[in-house]
Scaffold this motif. Structure first.
Motif, PDB file in Angstrom:
ATOM      1  N   GLU A   1       0.760  -1.608  -0.368  1.00 23.51           N
ATOM      2  CA  GLU A   1       0.030  -0.051  -0.188  1.00 23.51           C
ATOM      3  C   GLU A   1       0.754   1.239  -0.044  1.00 23.51           C
ATOM      4  OE1 GLU A   1      -3.652   0.091   0.279  1.00 23.51           O
ATOM      5  OE2 GLU A   1      -3.886  -1.638  -0.102  1.00 23.51           O
ATOM      6  N   LEU A   2       0.109   2.071  -0.624  1.00 25.35           N
ATOM      7  CA  LEU A   2       1.265   3.499   0.302  1.00 25.35           C
ATOM      8  C   LEU A   2       0.862   4.658   0.390  1.00 25.35           C
ATOM      9  CD1 LEU A   2      -0.205   4.794  -4.470  1.00 25.35           C
ATOM     10  CD2 LEU A   2       2.129   3.813  -3.852  1.00 25.35           C
TER      11      LEU A   2
ATOM     12  N   GLN B   1       2.260  10.602   0.154  1.00 31.87           N
ATOM     13  CA  GLN B   1       2.586  10.318  -1.118  1.00 31.87           C
ATOM     14  C   GLN B   1       1.276  11.033  -1.816  1.00 31.87           C
ATOM     15  OE1 GLN B   1       4.549   6.818  -2.797  1.00 31.87           O
ATOM     16  NE2 GLN B   1       4.117   7.741  -4.749  1.00 31.87           N
TER      17      GLN B   1
ATOM     18  N   VAL C   1      -0.249   9.776  -7.792  1.00 29.28           N
ATOM     19  CA  VAL C   1      -1.274   8.860  -6.876  1.00 29.28           C
ATOM     20  C   VAL C   1      -2.108   8.687  -7.753  1.00 29.28           C
ATOM     21  CG1 VAL C   1      -2.570   8.357  -5.336  1.00 29.28           C
ATOM     22  CG2 VAL C   1      -0.073   8.647  -4.763  1.00 29.28           C
TER      23      VAL C   1
ATOM     24  N   ARG D   1      -8.217   1.080  -4.420  1.00 30.90           N
ATOM     25  CA  ARG D   1      -6.978   1.246  -4.310  1.00 30.90           C
ATOM     26  C   ARG D   1      -5.946   2.171  -4.518  1.00 30.90           C
ATOM     27  NH1 ARG D   1      -3.216  -3.495  -2.279  1.00 30.90           N
ATOM     28  NH2 ARG D   1      -1.442  -2.836  -2.534  1.00 30.90           N
ATOM     29  N   ARG D   2      -4.995   2.707  -3.448  1.00 28.25           N
ATOM     30  CA  ARG D   2      -4.323   3.920  -4.173  1.00 28.25           C
ATOM     31  C   ARG D   2      -3.225   3.295  -5.238  1.00 28.25           C
ATOM     32  NH1 ARG D   2      -1.923   6.721  -0.903  1.00 28.25           N
ATOM     33  NH2 ARG D   2      -1.839   9.011  -1.325  1.00 28.25           N
ATOM     34  N   PHE D   3      -2.540   3.832  -6.081  1.00 28.31           N
ATOM     35  CA  PHE D   3      -1.433   3.351  -7.360  1.00 28.31           C
ATOM     36  C   PHE D   3      -0.174   4.380  -7.547  1.00 28.31           C
ATOM     37  CE2 PHE D   3      -4.066  -0.064  -8.076  1.00 28.31           C
ATOM     38  CZ  PHE D   3      -4.156  -1.079  -7.975  1.00 28.31           C
ATOM     39  N   ASP D   4       0.762   4.433  -6.985  1.00 28.84           N
ATOM     40  CA  ASP D   4       1.450   4.992  -8.321  1.00 28.84           C
ATOM     41  C   ASP D   4       1.792   4.532  -9.645  1.00 28.84           C
ATOM     42  OD1 ASP D   4       3.690   6.266  -8.883  1.00 28.84           O
ATOM     43  OD2 ASP D   4       4.753   6.694  -6.886  1.00 28.84           O
TER      44      ASP D   4
END
Length: 101
Positions: free
Chosen positions: A11-12, A16, A20, A34-37
């Motif tokens: 998980e980020l 951050q 994102v 969900r958070r993604f880079d």
């Protein structure tokens, strides 16, 4: 490969904020967020997350947006493509899981 357990990115950190994308997935009556880079996460990571939120066996599906309609399918040639290179920008995205016959 449908029986393989997907490996998810960590998980980020909440701190951050750069690069994102908050992704929401809808499919088979379930939703997940969900958070993604987008510069690090890949299509494989996104599809692995999708598999974790549905209860039934979804070994063949694509991700679609409503308007404008965009379609993402996972293949051996694009699985390592970053989300940014696949056209997913920082911000928010909603995808629906669509079964492939």
């Amino acid at each position: 490969m449908a029986d393989a357990v997907p490996i998810l990115l960590a998980e980020l950190p909440l701190e951050q904020r750069t690069d994102v994308c908050a992704v929401q997935i809808r499919g088979d009556g379930a939703t997940g967020k969900r958070r993604f880079d987008v510069t690090v996460g890949t299509l494989q990571d996104l599809f692995a997350f999708c598999v974790t939120i549905v209860s039934s066996n979804h070994d063949r599906f694509r991700l679609v947006t409503r308007f404008p309609r965009r379609v993402l399918e996972l293949s051996e040639t694009n699985c390592r493509t970053t989300l940014a290179d696949a056209g997913i920008a920082a911000g928010q995205e909603v995808f629906m899981m669509e079964q492939i016959e």
